[in-house]
Write an enzyme that holds these catalytic residues in place. Structure first.
Site, mmCIF file in Angstrom:
data_model
loop_
_atom_site.group_PDB
_atom_site.id
_atom_site.type_symbol
_atom_site.label_atom_id
_atom_site.label_comp_id
_atom_site.label_asym_id
_atom_site.label_seq_id
_atom_site.Cartn_x
_atom_site.Cartn_y
_atom_site.Cartn_z
ATOM 1 N N ALA A 108 0.817 -1.215 0.000
ATOM 2 C CA ALA A 108 0.000 0.000 0.000
ATOM 3 C C ALA A 108 0.850 1.265 0.000
ATOM 4 O O ALA A 108 0.450 2.286 -0.564
ATOM 5 C CB ALA A 108 -0.928 0.002 1.215
ATOM 6 N N GLU A 109 2.020 1.202 0.628
ATOM 7 C CA GLU A 109 2.837 2.402 0.790
ATOM 8 C C GLU A 109 3.672 2.728 -0.442
ATOM 9 O O GLU A 109 3.681 3.863 -0.915
ATOM 10 C CB GLU A 109 3.763 2.242 2.002
ATOM 11 C CG GLU A 109 3.054 2.358 3.331
ATOM 12 C CD GLU A 109 2.644 3.796 3.639
ATOM 13 O OE1 GLU A 109 3.090 4.721 2.941
ATOM 14 O OE2 GLU A 109 1.872 3.980 4.591
ATOM 15 N N SER A 110 4.437 1.753 -0.941
ATOM 16 C CA SER A 110 5.412 2.059 -1.989
ATOM 17 C C SER A 110 5.283 1.209 -3.229
ATOM 18 O O SER A 110 6.006 1.431 -4.201
ATOM 19 C CB SER A 110 6.828 1.872 -1.443
ATOM 20 O OG SER A 110 7.112 0.488 -1.269
#
Length: 256
Positions: A108-110
Site C-alpha cells: 500500500a505504501e510504496s
C-alpha cells in the site's frame, strides 16, 4: 503477541469498525497494475469485495477462494517483494510482527519500490518520514545522507517494524488504530479520541491494508503459482486512495 493475531480477532468483530472498502484494479498495456478503493473509470474491475468476512484465523483451515483476476498473483509474486521477502520474515520474527502485515503495508505504501518518495517526503519501501527515522536514532554521515539510508531496504523495513511494534504497544487491542497511526500518525489518532481520523485517505488506507493483509496470509500465498497469468508480468503498481494526491514518485528507475 503478534499484531496479526490481534488483527484476526478484530476482524471477527465489526462493532466499531467502518465498512470494509471494495478494491478495484486493472493492468494496463504498459504492464502497470492499478488499484483503487473506488471504480475510477470503466477499466477498473472488482478485485476484492469489501463485504466478504475477513477472518484471517480461518485462512489456513482450507483452500482460499481463487481471486477472479491476475492482480492477486501479481501482488503475491511481485519481483520487488521477492527481493526482500527473507528480510521481511527475519524482521517480523525479530519484532514479533506478522510478515503478512509488513507485506500489506509495503504494497500500500510504496508498491515495492525501495526508492519511492512521496509528495510529503516519505521514503522507501515502507515510506518512512525522515523525522520518524530521526526519532529512532537514524542519522546521516559522510557516506550517506539520512534520506539515502532510508532507501536501503534493511534500514527502511527495520524502522517500519520498530514503529509498528511501538504503535501496537500504544494500541494493543486495536489493530485498526495501529494501521491508521502508521498512515496519519499516532497524534492524529489520539487527537480524535483514539479513533480512526476522519481523513478519506486514512480511512481508505486502513481498508486497503486489511484487504492486502488477507491476501498475504499463507493460505493465499499458496495460490501464487496456480494464479500465474499469460503474457508479460506487470512491472509496477499504482495505488489510488481518495484523499491522497498520488502514489509516491520514484527517484530513479528500479526495474530493468
Amino acid at each position: 503477541m503478534r499484531i496479526g493475531t490481534v488483527l484476526a480477532a478484530f476482524m471477527l468483530s465489526t462493532a466499531a469498525a467502518p465498512a470494509v472498502a471494495d478494491i478495484y484494479g486493472y493492468i494496463d498495456a504498459e504492464g502497470i497494475a492499478h488499484f483503487s478503493t473506488e471504480r475510477v473509470d470503466e477499466r477498473y474491475q472488482l478485485f476484492v469485495r469489501g463485504d466478504v468476512p475477513f477472518d484471517s484465523s480461518r485462512l489456513g483451515a482450507g483452500p482460499a477462494p481463487a481471486p477472479a483476476s491476475p492482480l492477486a498473483s501479481y501482488l503475491a509474486s511481485h519481483p520487488g517483494l521477492k527481493k526482500v521477502e527473507n528480510l521481511l520474515h527475519e524482521t517480523a520474527d525479530e519484532f514479533a510482527l506478522d510478515p503478512a502485515l509488513l507485506k500489506a503495508v509495503m504494497a500500500a505504501e510504496s508498491a515495492f519500490n525501495p526508492r519511492a518518495v512521496s509528495p510529503k517526503g516519505a521514503i522507501g519501501l515502507m515510506q518512512i518520514m525522515p523525522a520518524t527515522a530521526e526519532r529512532y536514532g537514524l542519522q546521516g554521515d559522510r557516506r550517506r545522507s539520512l534520506e539515502q539510508k532510508l532507501t536501503d531496504p534493511k534500514i527502511n523495513i527495520r524502522l517500519a517494524a520498530r514503529y509498528l511494534r511501538d504503535l501496537h504497544r500504544l494500541f494493543p487491542t486495536q489493530p485498526e488504530l495501529v494501521i491508521a497511526s502508521y498512515n496519519a500518525g499516532e497524534g492524529a489518532v489520539q487527537k480524535h479520541n483514539n479513533r480512526i481520523p476522519p481523513y478519506p485517505e486514512t480511512r481508505n488506507y486502513v481498508q486497503v491494508v486489511k484487504q492486502f493483509y488477507q491476501l498475504y496470509k499463507p493460505a493465499a500465498n499458496a495460490l501464487a503459482v496456480a494464479l500465474q497469468h499469460d503474457g508479460p508480468a506487470p512491472r509496477r503498481i499504482r495505488m489510488t486512495l481518495p484523499g491522497r494526491r498520488n502514489m509516491p514518485e520514484t527517484m530513479e528507475a528500479t526495474h530493468d
